[in-house]
Design an enzyme around this catalytic site. Structure first.
Site, PDB file in Angstrom:
ATOM      1  N   LYS B  76       0.852  -1.196   0.000  1.00 18.56           N
ATOM      2  CA  LYS B  76       0.000   0.000   0.000  1.00 18.56           C
ATOM      3  C   LYS B  76       0.884   1.240   0.000  1.00 18.56           C
ATOM      4  O   LYS B  76       1.883   1.302   0.725  1.00 18.56           O
ATOM      5  CB  LYS B  76      -0.909  -0.017   1.236  1.00 18.56           C
ATOM      6  N   SER B 151      -9.955   2.127   2.664  1.00 17.31           N
ATOM      7  CA  SER B 151      -9.044   2.834   1.789  1.00 17.31           C
ATOM      8  C   SER B 151      -8.029   1.950   1.078  1.00 17.31           C
ATOM      9  O   SER B 151      -7.448   2.365   0.079  1.00 17.31           O
ATOM     10  CB  SER B 151      -8.293   3.887   2.586  1.00 17.31           C
ATOM     11  N   SER B 175     -10.401  -0.027   6.890  1.00 13.78           N
ATOM     12  CA  SER B 175      -9.734   0.087   5.584  1.00 13.78           C
ATOM     13  C   SER B 175      -9.015  -1.155   5.090  1.00 13.78           C
ATOM     14  O   SER B 175      -8.569  -1.181   3.948  1.00 13.78           O
ATOM     15  CB  SER B 175      -8.745   1.255   5.601  1.00 13.78           C
TER      16      SER B 175
END
Lengths: 95, 484
Positions: B76, B151, B175
């Site tokens: 990420k 997210s 998330s």
């Protein structure tokens, strides 16, 4: 709590956040909606309840005051917008 | 190769069925061919990946390989990676080449894992649909008209589309778990403090926690084993040995007491999701577990509490983005205030601005007690609900998200509607507990997740519970059409 546009301008100023004047009304509406939503917390009786800042209720760990890092100024300043002689440059603050 | 799990991949590498370089090239080829339609990656690090793969092959040859040596993964774009752009999904950091590695990056490097690239995400992890990214939304591989969740949307979609076998994510209010549910994969948020936050760009420091996204619980166990651990550079890292998450995976679930909070099955839960969760709970009964009705009475307060605590912490954390030392700087600033104001105004997107302003307001003189202090008090009540529940039951189960993946644009104009998509996950962050989401079925052809919440540091138990389910079901094996 409904915020008007001048309050939004003030908050944006406190946060040093440039907002397009055309967007202020929409921000005022969105932020007022969010504040109205969180205000349901007011209905909760929290008398005598200690605030919880850390989910495990841990306190800050301390370490010995020793030199453990080396200065890597050049590496760290490679991502800086503007530097000179190891200093970060910003617009003139004092005349 | 792309359909194998981590255990099979490590075996294939060890037995020279294929090399890490070959597998890495295959992943890069798949990313090159398929990611244009999904937008999972902000940066693909092909050259570095091949260098790491060569080194991994040498390590495998010398017999020093661990379970992740030579295995490609996606990282990420919130984790700092030295020499590689770390954007956090924001224009503000579009030019930021990190001068150092996050601890999680370092641990995965040391394990010999091969980073394929950095994944797309909501800007500064603020969003539940990946639509707030400066780099455009990620598409859900199950239906490109729909969001992947957020997210960690890029990380979830990349694993679901079999571009990589594993990825990293972070979870502040859901998330990791919510995108895992919406993409049909497994996602684990560990106990607060289990995974180091050093070099993980801070959103809300008392809530943020990194964790793995994988296809199966067994793969998540392998990833977590590498990601977890004490780190002196993170002041909230917990100094406690990392368990062997593999050893108890097959333990019996006989006598397991599963708590079902009535608040997780009320209004707002889509019928198809409720049916699938009920069916999954039936599987657990067959495995020897008993279901117990419980109550978490303050559940409805979790989202409003979060939208005081998280914005307050974000407004403080994001004050470092000022256009002076790194990141975006507006052109021709007239004075210092103009430099700050325009750099931040031009560098941040609308959702980040909303949250900074809410946080600034909640922390400002005269309002602090009414908002932040109050929210922290309610936060304690929410945590106490869980502690009380765990006195009588072992784990809590329910849906991960109230609906399957929604359409792109469906909620992006209505912040509060969007916030409510995290209604079942947010309380877990407020309490700092571990939680995971596993695929539990399909509704109208879209995947949905079962959430399992454990007591503090019970990651091994959660993985065991998830693994046993995955041995008797095959929801986690389903691949979206076109990505089999």
């Amino acid at each position: 709590m409904a915020l008007d546009t001048s309050e939004v301008e003030n908050i944006a100023h406190l946060a040093r956040l440039g907002i397009d004047p055309a967007d202020i009304v929409e921000y005022a509406r969105n932020l007022s909606d969010i504040l109205a939503f969180v205000e349901q917390l007011n209905a909760v009786d929290t008398t005598g309840v200690e605030p919880l800042a850390h989910p495990l209720e841990a306190t800050q760990r301390l370490r010995a005051d020793e030199v453990t890092e080396t200065v890597e100024r050049e590496d760290f300043q490679q991502c800086a917008p503007q530097t000179e002689a190891g200093l970060y440059l910003v617009p003139k603050v004092i005349e | 190769m792309h359909t194998k799990n981590l255990t099979e991949l490590a075996k294939g590498l060890r037995e020279r069925e294929f090399s890490s370089v070959e597998f890495t090239q295959a992943c890069l080829e798949r990313v090159g061919r398929l990611d244009e339609q999904l937008n999972c990656f902000i940066t693909v690090t092909a050259e570095q990946a091949l260098r790491q793969a060569h080194a991994a092959d040498a390590r495998i040859q010398s017999g020093e390989a661990g379970p992740l040596t030579g295995i490609p993964f996606a990282h990420k774009d919130i984790f700092c990676t030295q020499g590689v752009k770390t954007s956090c999904g924001s224009k503000m950091l579009d030019n930021f080449i990190s001068p150092y590695d996050a601890t999680v990056t370092q641990y995965l490097n040391e394990a010999g894992a091969v980073m394929i690239g950095k994944t797309n995400m909501d800007e500064f992890a603020m969003g539940s649909s990946n639509e707030t990214s400066f780099y455009g939304p990620v598409k859900n591989p199950w239906d490109p008209q729909r969001v992947p969740g957020g997210s960690s949307g890029g990380s979830a979609a990349a694993v679901a589309a079999r571009l990589v076998p594993a990825s990293t994510g972070t979870d502040t209010g859901g998330s990791i778990r919510q995108p895992a549910a919406l993409c049909g994969i497994t996602g684990l948020k560990p106990t607060y403090g289990r995974v180091s936050r050093y070099g993980m760009i801070a959103f809300a420091s008392s809530l943020d926690q990194g964790g793995p996204l994988t296809r199966s619980a067994e793969d998540a166990a392998i990833m977590l084993g590498a990601m977890a651990g004490f780190d002196a550079r993170d002041s909230t890292s917990v100094d406690r040995p990392v368990e062997d998450y593999m050893v108890g995976l097959n333990d019996s679930l006989e006598g397991l007491k599963i708590g079902l909070p009535k608040e997780f099955f009320g209004a707002g839960l889509a019928g198809g999701v409720a049916d699938a969760v009920t069916a999954a709970l039936g599987e657990y009964e067959k495995l020897g577990a008993t279901l117990v009705d419980i109550s978490l009475p303050n559940t409805s307060l979790a989202v409003p509490t979060y939208y005081v605590v998280a914005p307050a912490e974000c407004s403080s954390n994001l004050s470092r983005m000022d256009g002076v030392r790194f990141g975006y700087r507006a052109s021709d600033p007239q004075d210092l205030e103009d430099l700050y104001t325009r750099s931040r105004g031009e560098g941040f997107g609308p959702e980040v601005k909303r949250r900074i302003m809410i946080g600034t307001y909640a922390l400002s003189a005269g309002y602090y007690d009414a908002y932040y202090h109050k929210a922290q008090q309610v936060r304690r009540l929410i945590r106490e609900d869980f502690l009380k529940a765990f006195e009588t039951i072992d784990v809590i189960m329910g849906p991960t998200a109230p609906t399957a993946a929604f359409r792109l644009g469906e909620k992006s104009d209505a912040p509060i509607t969007m916030y409510l998509s995290d209604i079942y996950t947010i309380a877990v962050n407020l309490a700092g507990l571990p939680g995971l989401s596993i695929p539990a079925g399909l509704t109208d052809g879209l995947p949905l997740g079962l959430q399992v919440i454990g007591n503090y540091f019970e990651e091994a138990r959660l993985l065991n519970i998830a693994h046993r389910f995955q041995q008797v079901t095959d929801w986690h094996e389903l691949a979206p059409q076109g990505f089999e």
